[in-house]
Design a protein around this motif. Structure first.
Motif, PDB file in Angstrom:
ATOM      1  N   GLY A 157      96.928  80.305  -9.548  1.00  0.00           N
ATOM      2  CA  GLY A 157      95.842  81.307  -9.923  1.00  0.00           C
ATOM      3  C   GLY A 157      95.283  81.595  -9.455  1.00  0.00           C
ATOM      4  N   GLN A 158      95.152  80.269  -8.486  1.00  0.00           N
ATOM      5  CA  GLN A 158      92.875  79.894  -8.122  1.00  0.00           C
ATOM      6  C   GLN A 158      93.190  81.387  -6.924  1.00  0.00           C
ATOM      7  OE1 GLN A 158      91.588  76.819  -6.992  1.00  0.00           O
ATOM      8  NE2 GLN A 158      89.738  77.705  -5.711  1.00  0.00           N
ATOM      9  N   LEU A 159      92.033  82.443  -6.919  1.00  0.00           N
ATOM     10  CA  LEU A 159      92.217  83.373  -5.970  1.00  0.00           C
ATOM     11  C   LEU A 159      91.587  82.778  -4.559  1.00  0.00           C
ATOM     12  CD1 LEU A 159      91.572  86.443  -5.437  1.00  0.00           C
ATOM     13  CD2 LEU A 159      89.087  86.148  -6.089  1.00  0.00           C
ATOM     14  N   GLU A 183      78.703  85.655   2.195  1.00  0.00           N
ATOM     15  CA  GLU A 183      78.913  84.600   1.830  1.00  0.00           C
ATOM     16  C   GLU A 183      80.263  83.444   2.648  1.00  0.00           C
ATOM     17  OE1 GLU A 183      79.561  86.250  -2.375  1.00  0.00           O
ATOM     18  OE2 GLU A 183      78.262  87.881  -2.079  1.00  0.00           O
ATOM     19  N   PRO A 184      79.926  82.302   1.008  1.00  0.00           N
ATOM     20  CA  PRO A 184      80.980  81.416   1.463  1.00  0.00           C
ATOM     21  C   PRO A 184      82.752  82.239   1.249  1.00  0.00           C
ATOM     22  CG  PRO A 184      80.019  80.690  -0.564  1.00  0.00           C
ATOM     23  CD  PRO A 184      79.305  81.715  -0.271  1.00  0.00           C
ATOM     24  N   PRO A 185      83.783  81.268   2.441  1.00  0.00           N
ATOM     25  CA  PRO A 185      85.086  81.880   1.824  1.00  0.00           C
ATOM     26  C   PRO A 185      85.121  81.548   0.655  1.00  0.00           C
ATOM     27  CG  PRO A 185      84.856  79.882   3.464  1.00  0.00           C
ATOM     28  CD  PRO A 185      83.433  80.218   3.213  1.00  0.00           C
ATOM     29  N   PHE A 186      85.925  82.046   0.183  1.00  0.00           N
ATOM     30  CA  PHE A 186      87.194  81.831  -1.014  1.00  0.00           C
ATOM     31  C   PHE A 186      87.790  80.498  -1.430  1.00  0.00           C
ATOM     32  CE2 PHE A 186      87.743  86.754  -1.266  1.00  0.00           C
ATOM     33  CZ  PHE A 186      87.090  86.557  -2.599  1.00  0.00           C
ATOM     34  N   VAL A 187      88.898  80.073  -0.483  1.00  0.00           N
ATOM     35  CA  VAL A 187      88.960  78.566  -0.023  1.00  0.00           C
ATOM     36  C   VAL A 187      88.281  78.274   1.570  1.00  0.00           C
ATOM     37  CG1 VAL A 187      90.956  78.527  -1.788  1.00  0.00           C
ATOM     38  CG2 VAL A 187      91.106  79.372   0.092  1.00  0.00           C
ATOM     39  N   GLN A 188      88.898  76.727   1.519  1.00  0.00           N
ATOM     40  CA  GLN A 188      87.977  76.228   2.446  1.00  0.00           C
ATOM     41  C   GLN A 188      89.535  74.833   2.833  1.00  0.00           C
ATOM     42  OE1 GLN A 188      84.046  75.114   3.808  1.00  0.00           O
ATOM     43  NE2 GLN A 188      84.044  76.640   1.927  1.00  0.00           N
ATOM     44  N   PRO A 189      89.877  74.772   4.350  1.00  0.00           N
ATOM     45  CA  PRO A 189      90.884  73.666   4.698  1.00  0.00           C
ATOM     46  C   PRO A 189      90.664  71.900   4.011  1.00  0.00           C
ATOM     47  CG  PRO A 189      90.564  74.776   6.422  1.00  0.00           C
ATOM     48  CD  PRO A 189      89.656  75.574   5.392  1.00  0.00           C
ATOM     49  N   GLY A 190      91.354  71.467   3.292  1.00  0.00           N
ATOM     50  CA  GLY A 190      90.417  70.603   2.329  1.00  0.00           C
ATOM     51  C   GLY A 190      90.874  70.674   1.272  1.00  0.00           C
ATOM     52  N   GLN A 191      90.232  71.626   0.444  1.00  0.00           N
ATOM     53  CA  GLN A 191      90.139  72.285  -0.680  1.00  0.00           C
ATOM     54  C   GLN A 191      90.874  72.405  -1.588  1.00  0.00           C
ATOM     55  OE1 GLN A 191      87.967  75.508  -1.178  1.00  0.00           O
ATOM     56  NE2 GLN A 191      88.318  75.512  -3.850  1.00  0.00           N
ATOM     57  N   ALA A 192      90.714  71.568  -2.398  1.00  0.00           N
ATOM     58  CA  ALA A 192      92.226  71.610  -3.759  1.00  0.00           C
ATOM     59  C   ALA A 192      91.896  72.506  -4.783  1.00  0.00           C
ATOM     60  CB  ALA A 192      92.171  70.125  -5.662  1.00  0.00           C
ATOM     61  N   ASP A 221     100.059  80.246  -5.016  1.00  0.00           N
ATOM     62  CA  ASP A 221     101.479  80.520  -6.733  1.00  0.00           C
ATOM     63  C   ASP A 221     101.183  78.720  -7.581  1.00  0.00           C
ATOM     64  OD1 ASP A 221     102.684  83.052  -6.014  1.00  0.00           O
ATOM     65  OD2 ASP A 221     103.474  81.093  -4.069  1.00  0.00           O
ATOM     66  N   GLY A 222     100.589  77.816  -7.038  1.00  0.00           N
ATOM     67  CA  GLY A 222     100.870  76.524  -7.630  1.00  0.00           C
ATOM     68  C   GLY A 222     100.002  75.211  -7.140  1.00  0.00           C
ATOM     69  N   ALA A 223      99.568  74.270  -7.673  1.00  0.00           N
ATOM     70  CA  ALA A 223      97.975  73.761  -7.123  1.00  0.00           C
ATOM     71  C   ALA A 223      98.401  73.009  -6.207  1.00  0.00           C
ATOM     72  CB  ALA A 223      98.417  72.566  -8.560  1.00  0.00           C
ATOM     73  N   GLY A 224      97.548  72.255  -5.001  1.00  0.00           N
ATOM     74  CA  GLY A 224      97.627  72.094  -3.974  1.00  0.00           C
ATOM     75  C   GLY A 224      96.254  71.998  -2.877  1.00  0.00           C
ATOM     76  N   THR A 225      96.770  71.196  -1.503  1.00  0.00           N
ATOM     77  CA  THR A 225      95.735  71.911  -0.791  1.00  0.00           C
ATOM     78  C   THR A 225      95.239  72.662   0.352  1.00  0.00           C
ATOM     79  OG1 THR A 225      94.966  68.944  -1.780  1.00  0.00           O
ATOM     80  CG2 THR A 225      93.915  69.371   0.570  1.00  0.00           C
ATOM     81  N   VAL A 226      94.308  73.063   0.673  1.00  0.00           N
ATOM     82  CA  VAL A 226      95.126  73.792   1.446  1.00  0.00           C
ATOM     83  C   VAL A 226      94.710  72.792   2.846  1.00  0.00           C
ATOM     84  CG1 VAL A 226      93.693  75.841   2.868  1.00  0.00           C
ATOM     85  CG2 VAL A 226      93.532  76.046   0.308  1.00  0.00           C
ATOM     86  N   GLN A 227      95.933  72.847   3.775  1.00  0.00           N
ATOM     87  CA  GLN A 227      95.772  72.038   4.884  1.00  0.00           C
ATOM     88  C   GLN A 227      95.363  73.137   6.117  1.00  0.00           C
ATOM     89  OE1 GLN A 227      99.869  71.269   5.672  1.00  0.00           O
ATOM     90  NE2 GLN A 227      99.497  69.463   5.246  1.00  0.00           N
ATOM     91  N   VAL A 280      93.944  94.646   5.368  1.00  0.00           N
ATOM     92  CA  VAL A 280      93.056  93.641   5.919  1.00  0.00           C
ATOM     93  C   VAL A 280      92.324  92.914   5.240  1.00  0.00           C
ATOM     94  CG1 VAL A 280      90.585  93.524   7.454  1.00  0.00           C
ATOM     95  CG2 VAL A 280      91.808  95.823   7.411  1.00  0.00           C
ATOM     96  N   VAL A 281      93.137  91.595   5.609  1.00  0.00           N
ATOM     97  CA  VAL A 281      92.046  90.249   5.169  1.00  0.00           C
ATOM     98  C   VAL A 281      91.187  90.257   4.626  1.00  0.00           C
ATOM     99  CG1 VAL A 281      92.876  88.450   6.785  1.00  0.00           C
ATOM    100  CG2 VAL A 281      93.201  87.553   4.395  1.00  0.00           C
ATOM    101  N   HIS A 282      90.470  90.022   3.946  1.00  0.00           N
ATOM    102  CA  HIS A 282      89.052  89.591   3.849  1.00  0.00           C
ATOM    103  C   HIS A 282      89.199  87.608   2.475  1.00  0.00           C
ATOM    104  CE1 HIS A 282      87.241  93.576   4.170  1.00  0.00           C
ATOM    105  NE2 HIS A 282      88.044  93.975   3.624  1.00  0.00           N
ATOM    106  N   LEU A 283      88.363  87.015   3.605  1.00  0.00           N
ATOM    107  CA  LEU A 283      88.153  85.368   3.153  1.00  0.00           C
ATOM    108  C   LEU A 283      87.262  84.680   2.508  1.00  0.00           C
ATOM    109  CD1 LEU A 283      89.963  83.986   6.416  1.00  0.00           C
ATOM    110  CD2 LEU A 283      91.326  84.188   4.135  1.00  0.00           C
ATOM    111  N   GLN A 284      85.929  86.518   2.107  1.00  0.00           N
ATOM    112  CA  GLN A 284      84.857  85.960   1.564  1.00  0.00           C
ATOM    113  C   GLN A 284      84.602  87.026   0.646  1.00  0.00           C
ATOM    114  OE1 GLN A 284      83.649  84.800   4.996  1.00  0.00           O
ATOM    115  NE2 GLN A 284      82.117  86.366   5.250  1.00  0.00           N
ATOM    116  N   PRO A 285      84.188  87.238  -0.513  1.00  0.00           N
ATOM    117  CA  PRO A 285      84.323  87.772  -1.326  1.00  0.00           C
ATOM    118  C   PRO A 285      82.723  89.214  -0.428  1.00  0.00           C
ATOM    119  CG  PRO A 285      83.082  86.235  -2.208  1.00  0.00           C
ATOM    120  CD  PRO A 285      83.138  85.585  -1.095  1.00  0.00           C
ATOM    121  N   ALA A 286      82.198  88.624   0.074  1.00  0.00           N
ATOM    122  CA  ALA A 286      80.907  89.806   0.765  1.00  0.00           C
ATOM    123  C   ALA A 286      80.541  88.770   1.722  1.00  0.00           C
ATOM    124  CB  ALA A 286      80.213  90.264  -0.028  1.00  0.00           C
ATOM    125  N   PRO A 287      80.514  89.593   3.229  1.00  0.00           N
ATOM    126  CA  PRO A 287      79.800  88.536   4.925  1.00  0.00           C
ATOM    127  C   PRO A 287      78.477  87.957   4.195  1.00  0.00           C
ATOM    128  CG  PRO A 287      80.016  91.545   4.480  1.00  0.00           C
ATOM    129  CD  PRO A 287      80.070  90.779   3.084  1.00  0.00           C
TER     130      PRO A 287
END
Length: 145
Positions: free
Chosen positions: A101-103, A88-97, A119-125, A79-86
């Motif tokens: 190693g970032q969670l 709270e903001p998600p770990f990452v969002q679209p458009g975020q660099a 795995d590497g640096a990039g932008t979440v599409q 089961v995937v969890h996109l945020q640390p707790a209900p």
């Protein structure tokens, strides 16, 4: 194979210096591989029948590399969890660099929380899953640009 037996094998692999472990019983084979590229020593069970064809290591590596450059794949079923707790903001969002190693998210499997890191640096599409959704091993979770 019973779930308890599989968990014992996962724990044995996690506690060892081995990169992978393969176990066969009654015509079924369980292959566990540590995913050091994600920054966690998570074991991924992959069940296959004895007649299942195996790809050459080089071919499998080339296919994984091609996909990994644009998508982050789930390392295991859970089961995937996109945020640390209900709430709270998600770990990452679209458009975020993101940095290497970032969670990105956490996958809960067998009451254990497995971190999924970039795995590497990039932008979440695009975020391809919803929090609380069950995901399969190898299922795309995020798309990067």
């Amino acid at each position: 194979m019973k779930q308890e037996q599989i968990k014992t094998l996962i724990d044995a692999l996690a506690a060892s210096d081995l990169a992978e472990l393969e176990y066969s019983e009654n015509g079924s084979t369980l292959r566990l591989v540590k995913l050091s590229a994600l920054g966690a020593s998570t074991a991924v069970p992959a069940m296959r029948s004895p007649s299942g064809a195996r790809k050459a290591p080089r071919q499998a590596l080339e296919e994984t590399t091609a996909v990994a450059s644009t998508e982050c794949l789930a390392p295991l079923f859970g089961v995937v969890h996109l945020q640390p707790a209900p709430g709270e903001p998600p770990f990452v969002q679209p458009g975020q660099a993101v940095e290497a190693g970032q969670l990105l998210c956490v996958i809960e499997a067998m009451k254990m929380f497995n971190e999924v890191r970039a795995d590497g640096a990039g932008t979440v599409q695009q975020v391809l899953v919803h929090s609380g959704q069950e995901v399969e091993a190898g299922q795309p979770l995020f798309r990067f640009g």
